[in-house]
Design a protein around this motif. Structure first.
Motif, PDB file in Angstrom:
ATOM      1  N   ARG A 286       0.821  -1.223   0.000  1.00  0.00           N
ATOM      2  CA  ARG A 286       0.000   0.000   0.000  1.00  0.00           C
ATOM      3  C   ARG A 286       0.853   1.270   0.000  1.00  0.00           C
ATOM      4  NH1 ARG A 286      -3.324  -3.127   3.763  1.00  0.00           N
ATOM      5  NH2 ARG A 286      -5.216  -3.693   2.667  1.00  0.00           N
ATOM      6  N   LEU A 287       2.118   1.148   0.348  1.00  0.00           N
ATOM      7  CA  LEU A 287       2.988   2.327   0.361  1.00  0.00           C
ATOM      8  C   LEU A 287       3.207   2.799  -1.074  1.00  0.00           C
ATOM      9  CD1 LEU A 287       5.623   1.148   2.990  1.00  0.00           C
ATOM     10  CD2 LEU A 287       3.652   2.657   3.351  1.00  0.00           C
ATOM     11  N   PRO A 288       2.980   4.085  -1.345  1.00  0.00           N
ATOM     12  CA  PRO A 288       2.977   4.561  -2.732  1.00  0.00           C
ATOM     13  C   PRO A 288       4.291   4.382  -3.483  1.00  0.00           C
ATOM     14  CG  PRO A 288       2.810   6.394  -1.201  1.00  0.00           C
ATOM     15  CD  PRO A 288       2.709   5.145  -0.391  1.00  0.00           C
ATOM     16  N   PHE A 289       5.422   4.390  -2.794  1.00  0.00           N
ATOM     17  CA  PHE A 289       6.684   4.294  -3.522  1.00  0.00           C
ATOM     18  C   PHE A 289       7.404   2.964  -3.308  1.00  0.00           C
ATOM     19  CE2 PHE A 289       5.788   8.785  -3.678  1.00  0.00           C
ATOM     20  CZ  PHE A 289       5.956   9.002  -5.034  1.00  0.00           C
ATOM     21  N   GLN A 290       6.710   1.982  -2.736  1.00  0.00           N
ATOM     22  CA  GLN A 290       7.250   0.625  -2.646  1.00  0.00           C
ATOM     23  C   GLN A 290       7.151  -0.016  -4.034  1.00  0.00           C
ATOM     24  OE1 GLN A 290       8.575  -1.544  -0.148  1.00  0.00           O
ATOM     25  NE2 GLN A 290       8.838  -2.851  -1.931  1.00  0.00           N
ATOM     26  N   THR A 291       8.198  -0.670  -4.478  1.00  0.00           N
ATOM     27  CA  THR A 291       8.145  -1.385  -5.750  1.00  0.00           C
ATOM     28  C   THR A 291       7.269  -2.616  -5.561  1.00  0.00           C
ATOM     29  OG1 THR A 291      10.352  -0.601  -6.323  1.00  0.00           O
ATOM     30  CG2 THR A 291       9.512  -2.498  -7.543  1.00  0.00           C
ATOM     31  N   VAL A 292       6.281  -2.774  -6.449  1.00  0.00           N
ATOM     32  CA  VAL A 292       5.323  -3.869  -6.337  1.00  0.00           C
ATOM     33  C   VAL A 292       5.231  -4.605  -7.665  1.00  0.00           C
ATOM     34  CG1 VAL A 292       2.891  -4.457  -5.904  1.00  0.00           C
ATOM     35  CG2 VAL A 292       3.966  -2.632  -4.589  1.00  0.00           C
ATOM     36  N   LEU A 293       5.298  -5.922  -7.592  1.00  0.00           N
ATOM     37  CA  LEU A 293       5.163  -6.777  -8.761  1.00  0.00           C
ATOM     38  C   LEU A 293       3.746  -7.337  -8.797  1.00  0.00           C
ATOM     39  CD1 LEU A 293       6.432  -8.382 -11.148  1.00  0.00           C
ATOM     40  CD2 LEU A 293       7.008 -10.147  -9.469  1.00  0.00           C
ATOM     41  N   GLU A 294       3.079  -7.178  -9.929  1.00  0.00           N
ATOM     42  CA  GLU A 294       1.738  -7.736 -10.109  1.00  0.00           C
ATOM     43  C   GLU A 294       1.822  -8.911 -11.083  1.00  0.00           C
ATOM     44  OE1 GLU A 294      -2.245  -5.510 -10.757  1.00  0.00           O
ATOM     45  OE2 GLU A 294      -1.546  -6.164 -12.740  1.00  0.00           O
TER      46      GLU A 294
ATOM     47  N   PRO B 223      -5.297 -10.786 -10.034  1.00  0.00           N
ATOM     48  CA  PRO B 223      -4.022 -10.098  -9.861  1.00  0.00           C
ATOM     49  C   PRO B 223      -3.462 -10.360  -8.460  1.00  0.00           C
ATOM     50  CG  PRO B 223      -5.792  -8.525 -10.336  1.00  0.00           C
ATOM     51  CD  PRO B 223      -6.401  -9.873 -10.225  1.00  0.00           C
ATOM     52  N   ARG B 224      -2.166 -10.613  -8.383  1.00  0.00           N
ATOM     53  CA  ARG B 224      -1.467 -10.857  -7.118  1.00  0.00           C
ATOM     54  C   ARG B 224      -0.358  -9.837  -6.990  1.00  0.00           C
ATOM     55  NH1 ARG B 224      -5.276 -13.234  -4.636  1.00  0.00           N
ATOM     56  NH2 ARG B 224      -5.870 -15.242  -5.509  1.00  0.00           N
ATOM     57  N   LEU B 225      -0.354  -9.076  -5.891  1.00  0.00           N
ATOM     58  CA  LEU B 225       0.618  -8.004  -5.670  1.00  0.00           C
ATOM     59  C   LEU B 225       1.656  -8.438  -4.646  1.00  0.00           C
ATOM     60  CD1 LEU B 225      -1.866  -4.999  -5.460  1.00  0.00           C
ATOM     61  CD2 LEU B 225      -0.526  -5.745  -7.431  1.00  0.00           C
ATOM     62  N   THR B 226       2.923  -8.283  -5.012  1.00  0.00           N
ATOM     63  CA  THR B 226       4.026  -8.678  -4.145  1.00  0.00           C
ATOM     64  C   THR B 226       5.053  -7.554  -4.074  1.00  0.00           C
ATOM     65  OG1 THR B 226       3.753 -10.967  -4.887  1.00  0.00           O
ATOM     66  CG2 THR B 226       5.804 -10.426  -3.752  1.00  0.00           C
ATOM     67  N   PRO B 227       5.333  -7.035  -2.871  1.00  0.00           N
ATOM     68  CA  PRO B 227       6.410  -6.054  -2.742  1.00  0.00           C
ATOM     69  C   PRO B 227       7.746  -6.724  -3.067  1.00  0.00           C
ATOM     70  CG  PRO B 227       5.054  -6.116  -0.760  1.00  0.00           C
ATOM     71  CD  PRO B 227       4.660  -7.283  -1.595  1.00  0.00           C
ATOM     72  N   VAL B 228       8.558  -6.071  -3.867  1.00  0.00           N
ATOM     73  CA  VAL B 228       9.863  -6.615  -4.248  1.00  0.00           C
ATOM     74  C   VAL B 228      10.907  -5.520  -4.159  1.00  0.00           C
ATOM     75  CG1 VAL B 228       8.936  -8.421  -5.763  1.00  0.00           C
ATOM     76  CG2 VAL B 228       9.491  -6.180  -6.720  1.00  0.00           C
ATOM     77  N   GLY B 229      12.151  -5.941  -4.163  1.00  0.00           N
ATOM     78  CA  GLY B 229      13.271  -5.011  -4.236  1.00  0.00           C
ATOM     79  C   GLY B 229      14.064  -5.335  -5.484  1.00  0.00           C
ATOM     80  N   GLY B 230      14.600  -4.343  -6.088  1.00  0.00           N
ATOM     81  CA  GLY B 230      15.386  -4.565  -7.296  1.00  0.00           C
ATOM     82  C   GLY B 230      15.771  -3.233  -7.889  1.00  0.00           C
ATOM     83  N   ARG B 231      16.137  -3.252  -9.154  1.00  0.00           N
ATOM     84  CA  ARG B 231      16.587  -2.012  -9.799  1.00  0.00           C
ATOM     85  C   ARG B 231      16.244  -2.043 -11.283  1.00  0.00           C
ATOM     86  NH1 ARG B 231      21.961  -0.770  -7.948  1.00  0.00           N
ATOM     87  NH2 ARG B 231      20.923   0.773  -6.678  1.00  0.00           N
ATOM     88  N   ARG B 232      15.819  -0.884 -11.757  1.00  0.00           N
ATOM     89  CA  ARG B 232      15.609  -0.715 -13.192  1.00  0.00           C
ATOM     90  C   ARG B 232      16.936  -0.349 -13.834  1.00  0.00           C
ATOM     91  NH1 ARG B 232      11.319   3.055 -16.538  1.00  0.00           N
ATOM     92  NH2 ARG B 232      12.118   2.437 -18.583  1.00  0.00           N
ATOM     93  N   VAL B 233      17.265  -1.055 -14.909  1.00  0.00           N
ATOM     94  CA  VAL B 233      18.460  -0.770 -15.699  1.00  0.00           C
ATOM     95  C   VAL B 233      17.993  -0.713 -17.147  1.00  0.00           C
ATOM     96  CG1 VAL B 233      20.759  -1.547 -16.378  1.00  0.00           C
ATOM     97  CG2 VAL B 233      19.933  -2.009 -14.053  1.00  0.00           C
ATOM     98  N   GLY B 234      17.924   0.493 -17.699  1.00  0.00           N
ATOM     99  CA  GLY B 234      17.430   0.661 -19.068  1.00  0.00           C
ATOM    100  C   GLY B 234      15.985   0.198 -19.183  1.00  0.00           C
ATOM    101  N   ASP B 235      15.725  -0.719 -20.106  1.00  0.00           N
ATOM    102  CA  ASP B 235      14.360  -1.220 -20.326  1.00  0.00           C
ATOM    103  C   ASP B 235      14.095  -2.527 -19.587  1.00  0.00           C
ATOM    104  OD1 ASP B 235      13.897   0.940 -21.934  1.00  0.00           O
ATOM    105  OD2 ASP B 235      14.217  -0.124 -23.818  1.00  0.00           O
ATOM    106  N   SER B 236      14.870  -2.805 -18.540  1.00  0.00           N
ATOM    107  CA  SER B 236      14.682  -4.024 -17.751  1.00  0.00           C
ATOM    108  C   SER B 236      14.626  -3.685 -16.274  1.00  0.00           C
ATOM    109  CB  SER B 236      15.836  -5.006 -17.967  1.00  0.00           C
ATOM    110  OG  SER B 236      15.860  -5.480 -19.284  1.00  0.00           O
ATOM    111  N   PHE B 237      13.902  -4.507 -15.536  1.00  0.00           N
ATOM    112  CA  PHE B 237      13.903  -4.430 -14.075  1.00  0.00           C
ATOM    113  C   PHE B 237      14.453  -5.754 -13.572  1.00  0.00           C
ATOM    114  CE2 PHE B 237      12.323  -4.845  -9.792  1.00  0.00           C
ATOM    115  CZ  PHE B 237      12.545  -3.576  -9.272  1.00  0.00           C
ATOM    116  N   TRP B 238      15.458  -5.694 -12.700  1.00  0.00           N
ATOM    117  CA  TRP B 238      16.127  -6.882 -12.179  1.00  0.00           C
ATOM    118  C   TRP B 238      15.783  -7.074 -10.711  1.00  0.00           C
ATOM    119  CZ3 TRP B 238      19.217 -10.050 -15.160  1.00  0.00           C
ATOM    120  CH2 TRP B 238      19.557  -9.558 -16.421  1.00  0.00           C
TER     121      TRP B 238
ATOM    122  N   ARG C 237       8.520   3.466  -8.339  1.00  0.00           N
ATOM    123  CA  ARG C 237       8.398   4.872  -7.929  1.00  0.00           C
ATOM    124  C   ARG C 237       7.021   5.438  -8.238  1.00  0.00           C
ATOM    125  NH1 ARG C 237      14.205   6.044 -10.219  1.00  0.00           N
ATOM    126  NH2 ARG C 237      15.406   5.333  -8.440  1.00  0.00           N
ATOM    127  N   GLY C 238       5.990   4.630  -7.974  1.00  0.00           N
ATOM    128  CA  GLY C 238       4.620   5.087  -8.119  1.00  0.00           C
ATOM    129  C   GLY C 238       4.030   4.961  -9.512  1.00  0.00           C
TER     130      GLY C 238
END
Length: 130
Positions: free
Chosen positions: A25-33, A42-57, A83-84
């Motif tokens: 529910r946190l607006p700037f938490q990265t979430v995978l659907e 739809p299933r929402l899962t908070p995740v951590g990672g990084r966007r690099v160009g056109d990919s998210f790792w 980032r929202g």
């Protein structure tokens, strides 16, 4: 899976069941659907990672045991909130990638938690539709 890995898995999933509803529910938490492989919902899962160009790792701490990884195997089309802002993409499971090396390129705090808690790490790359 070893007894220690099984214990880690049970503790982590019990904790995540309580904290994930708050985090997503946190607006700037990265979430995978993902799409539920049985329900189709739809299933929402908070995740951590990084966007690099056109990919998210990201690195799944329990590999193919993670529910979102199982959902990806059934349907790789996903959405991710970074980032929202929501992005659509296709997830790719990369068992040949070195997840420990990958964690060194991702945000430090999340990577430390994944290394400490995880067993059976698996790299996931999401090719974003941009």
């Amino acid at each position: 899976m070893t007894a220690n890995a099984e214990r880690k898995y049970r503790r982590a999933t019990a904790f995540q069941r309580r904290i994930n509803p708050v985090l997503r529910r946190l607006p700037f938490q990265t979430v995978l659907e993902t799409t539920g492989r049985v329900s189709g919902l739809p299933r929402l899962t908070p995740v951590g990672g990084r966007r690099v160009g056109d990919s998210f790792w990201l690195v799944s701490e329990f590999g193919e045991r993670s529910q979102y990884v199982r959902n990806i195997k059934a349907n790789p089309r996903v959405r991710i909130r970074i980032r929202g802002r929501w992005y659509s993409g296709t997830a790719h499971l990369l068992p040949g990638d070195d997840p420990v090396a990958r964690l060194r390129t991702l945000p430090r705090y999340n990577s430390a938690v994944v290394r400490a808690v995880g067993a059976g790490l698996l790299t996931v790359r999401i090719a974003l539709d941009v």
